[in-house]
Structures are given as structure tokens and as C-alpha cells.
Write a protein that holds these residues in place. Structure first.
Motif, short mmCIF file in Angstrom:
data_model
loop_
_atom_site.label_atom_id
_atom_site.label_comp_id
_atom_site.label_asym_id
_atom_site.label_seq_id
_atom_site.Cartn_x
_atom_site.Cartn_y
_atom_site.Cartn_z
N VAL A 1 0.80 -1.11 0.00
CA VAL A 1 0.03 0.09 -0.18
C VAL A 1 0.85 1.15 0.10
O VAL A 1 1.84 1.26 0.77
CB VAL A 1 -1.00 0.07 1.31
N ALA A 2 0.71 2.31 -0.92
CA ALA A 2 1.48 3.32 -0.90
C ALA A 2 0.72 4.45 -0.11
O ALA A 2 -0.66 4.64 -0.50
CB ALA A 2 1.67 3.68 -2.36
N GLU B 1 -3.73 2.11 -7.23
CA GLU B 1 -5.16 2.88 -7.18
C GLU B 1 -5.40 3.64 -5.96
O GLU B 1 -5.28 3.02 -4.95
CB GLU B 1 -6.26 2.09 -7.93
N ARG B 2 -5.78 5.05 -6.06
CA ARG B 2 -6.09 5.56 -5.01
C ARG B 2 -7.43 4.99 -4.43
O ARG B 2 -8.25 4.51 -5.19
CB ARG B 2 -6.44 7.09 -5.16
N ILE C 1 -8.11 8.08 -9.11
CA ILE C 1 -6.59 8.21 -9.69
C ILE C 1 -5.66 6.77 -9.70
O ILE C 1 -5.85 5.97 -8.91
CB ILE C 1 -5.98 9.01 -8.98
N ARG C 2 -5.02 6.65 -10.65
CA ARG C 2 -3.94 5.53 -10.64
C ARG C 2 -2.66 6.08 -11.04
O ARG C 2 -2.60 6.79 -11.66
CB ARG C 2 -4.32 4.50 -11.81
N ILE C 3 -1.86 5.48 -10.41
CA ILE C 3 -0.28 5.73 -10.48
C ILE C 3 0.47 4.70 -10.98
O ILE C 3 0.30 3.50 -10.37
CB ILE C 3 0.16 6.37 -9.07
N ILE C 4 1.28 4.98 -11.99
CA ILE C 4 2.24 3.88 -12.43
C ILE C 4 3.56 4.43 -12.06
O ILE C 4 4.08 5.51 -12.50
CB ILE C 4 1.95 3.72 -13.94
N ARG D 1 0.30 9.54 -13.94
CA ARG D 1 -1.13 9.58 -13.28
C ARG D 1 -1.98 9.40 -14.32
O ARG D 1 -2.01 9.86 -15.34
CB ARG D 1 -1.14 11.19 -12.81
N GLY D 2 -2.95 8.50 -13.72
CA GLY D 2 -4.15 8.48 -14.85
C GLY D 2 -5.35 8.44 -14.09
O GLY D 2 -5.54 8.48 -13.03
#
Length: 150
Positions: free
Chosen positions: A75-76, A110-111, A116-119, A132-133
Motif C-alpha cells: 500500500v502506498a 489505485e487511490r 486516480i491510478r499511479i504507475i 498519473r491516470g
């Protein structure tokens, strides 16, 4: 660079090894100023890191990161601070992103609210990109947010 992805299948279990490619000291530019980032190697159940954004030789924003291992993957958690270490989020809150998937030198998060999604992607041995997606017309569209070099 914009990349679109369809909705993905449910998350698989992951580990901190899926984001170990973050390790190191990274430099880039953002909003007309330098940006610096650093992440530790995985140790125990976590990875820690920071991003420092500057403009005209003054800090504009700090981000502190923690990746913690859970039963379903890392988890980020991110907290943002203005100069003077003034928190952006409430004292006991952080932006939280759940692990979705990973591949070679690439991890997708994914938040919690699903907006929001982050790669995190190591494109070259000395290049790290954070994308950022956002969901647009049923597809995830990603744009480069930060591009770092070692």
C-alpha cells in the motif's frame, strides 16, 4: 506520453519487490523548477521516500512516501507538506493507493477512492517515470507526471 488502459481485473497479491525499482536518488524538473526524489531499498515491511519540489531556489512542496506490505500487496501512502512543514492533508490522513498489478520494472496503484491510478516505471536503467491516470470514457488515460534521471 499518454497511454490508455481498459479497466483491469481485480488486484493480485504483490510484494515490496514489485516497487524495489524505485530505490535510489533521482533528479528531474517540474513546473519550471528542479525536483528531487529518493527511495530506500525494501527493509522489513516497508520502503520510504520523498519528493522535493523547488522553484527559484525555494521549496514549493514536499511529499513523503511510505510503501507498507499488506496481505494483498504493498500500500502506498503519501503526505504532502508546504514549506515550513505545513501539512496539506489532515494530521491523521494520507493519500492511500492500493496495489493493482506489476510487471518488469513497472507497478500500478489505485487511490482508495478509485479516481486516480499511479504507475511507477523504470523505463531505462537510469530513468524513473511516475505516471498519473484518470478514467476517461471507460478507459484509464495516463500521462507522465514526473520523469527522473539517476
Amino acid at each position: 506520453m499518454e497511454v490508455a488502459f481498459a479497466q483491469t481485473a481485480p488486484a493480485r497479491s504483490g510484494s515490496l519487490a514489485d516497487v524495489a525499482m524505485l530505490e535510489g536518488h533521482w533528479l528531474g524538473a517540474f513546473n519550471g523548477g528542479p525536483i528531487e526524489a529518493s527511495w530506500t531499498a525494501p527493509a522489513g515491511d516497508n520502503i520510504i521516500g520523498y519528493i522535493r519540489m523547488m522553484k527559484d531556489n525555494k521549496a514549493t512542496l514536499y511529499e513523503l512516501f511510505v510503501f507498507e506490505q499488506t496481505d494483498t500487496g504493498p500500500v502506498a501512502m503519501v503526505k504532502h507538506f508546504k514549506p515550513g512543514l505545513i501539512g496539506v492533508e489532515e494530521k491523521d490522513k494520507a493519500d492511500r493507493y492500493r496495489f493493482i498489478s506489476a510487471g518488469q520494472d513497472r507497478a500500478l496503484f489505485e487511490r482508495e477512492d478509485g479516481n486516480i491510478r499511479i504507475i511507477y516505471e523504470r523505463r531505462k536503467p537510469n530513468q524513473l517515470v511516475i505516471q498519473r491516470g484518470e478514467l476517461k470514457n471507460g478507459q484509464w488515460a495516463f500521462n507522465d507526471l514526473f520523469v527522473f534521471e539517476k
